[in-house]
Design a protein around this motif. Structure first.
Motif, mmCIF file in Angstrom:
data_model
loop_
_atom_site.group_PDB
_atom_site.id
_atom_site.type_symbol
_atom_site.label_atom_id
_atom_site.label_comp_id
_atom_site.label_asym_id
_atom_site.label_seq_id
_atom_site.Cartn_x
_atom_site.Cartn_y
_atom_site.Cartn_z
ATOM 1 N N GLU A 19 0.843 -1.203 0.000
ATOM 2 C CA GLU A 19 0.000 0.000 0.000
ATOM 3 C C GLU A 19 0.881 1.258 0.000
ATOM 4 O O GLU A 19 0.571 2.242 -0.666
ATOM 5 N N LYS A 20 1.993 1.207 0.723
ATOM 6 C CA LYS A 20 2.909 2.355 0.774
ATOM 7 C C LYS A 20 3.484 2.650 -0.611
ATOM 8 O O LYS A 20 3.507 3.804 -1.050
ATOM 9 N N MET A 26 1.364 6.701 -6.818
ATOM 10 C CA MET A 26 0.161 7.442 -7.212
ATOM 11 C C MET A 26 0.319 8.928 -6.906
ATOM 12 O O MET A 26 -0.089 9.771 -7.722
ATOM 13 N N ASN A 27 0.918 9.258 -5.769
ATOM 14 C CA ASN A 27 1.146 10.673 -5.441
ATOM 15 C C ASN A 27 2.057 11.337 -6.473
ATOM 16 O O ASN A 27 1.819 12.484 -6.876
#
Length: 103
Positions: A19-20, A26-27
């Motif tokens: 997830e990280k 994505m950021n």
């Protein structure tokens, strides 16, 4: 052999990301998307060419940085695992990918 039996990080040409890692990638893409929207706005507002080119260069650098980050992750996980498991064709795939990146 099923995906659950294989425990591969990138089976069936998909990559299971933490997830990280997903959030960080994505950021980065969202920031790049913002830069592209900024370029569109600059063009709509008849901005001076060198100003647009400077912003385009920054967006290009950000996208290159995204690619380097993704490639490093790919090398550390998928490629190294495939090589340990004797999948030599991974080297050919990596070389093809690098050729595309270097165009």
């Amino acid at each position: 052999m099923s995906d659950t039996e294989h425990n591969c990080c990138c089976c069936e040409r998909k990559k299971v990301r933490s997830e990280k890692e997903r959030r960080e990638l994505m950021n980065r893409l969202k920031r790049i998307e913002g830069q592209i929207r900024g370029l569109q706005r600059m063009l709509d507002e008849d901005a001076y060419c060198p100003d647009i080119l400077t912003q385009a260069s920054a967006a290009n650098s950000a996208l290159n940085s995204f690619c380097r980050t993704l490639l490093a992750s790919h090398l550390r996980t998928c490629v190294s695992e495939d090589i340990r498991e004797g999948r030599e064709d991974t080297i050919d795939e990596l070389m093809n990918t690098l050729e595309k990146l270097m165009r």
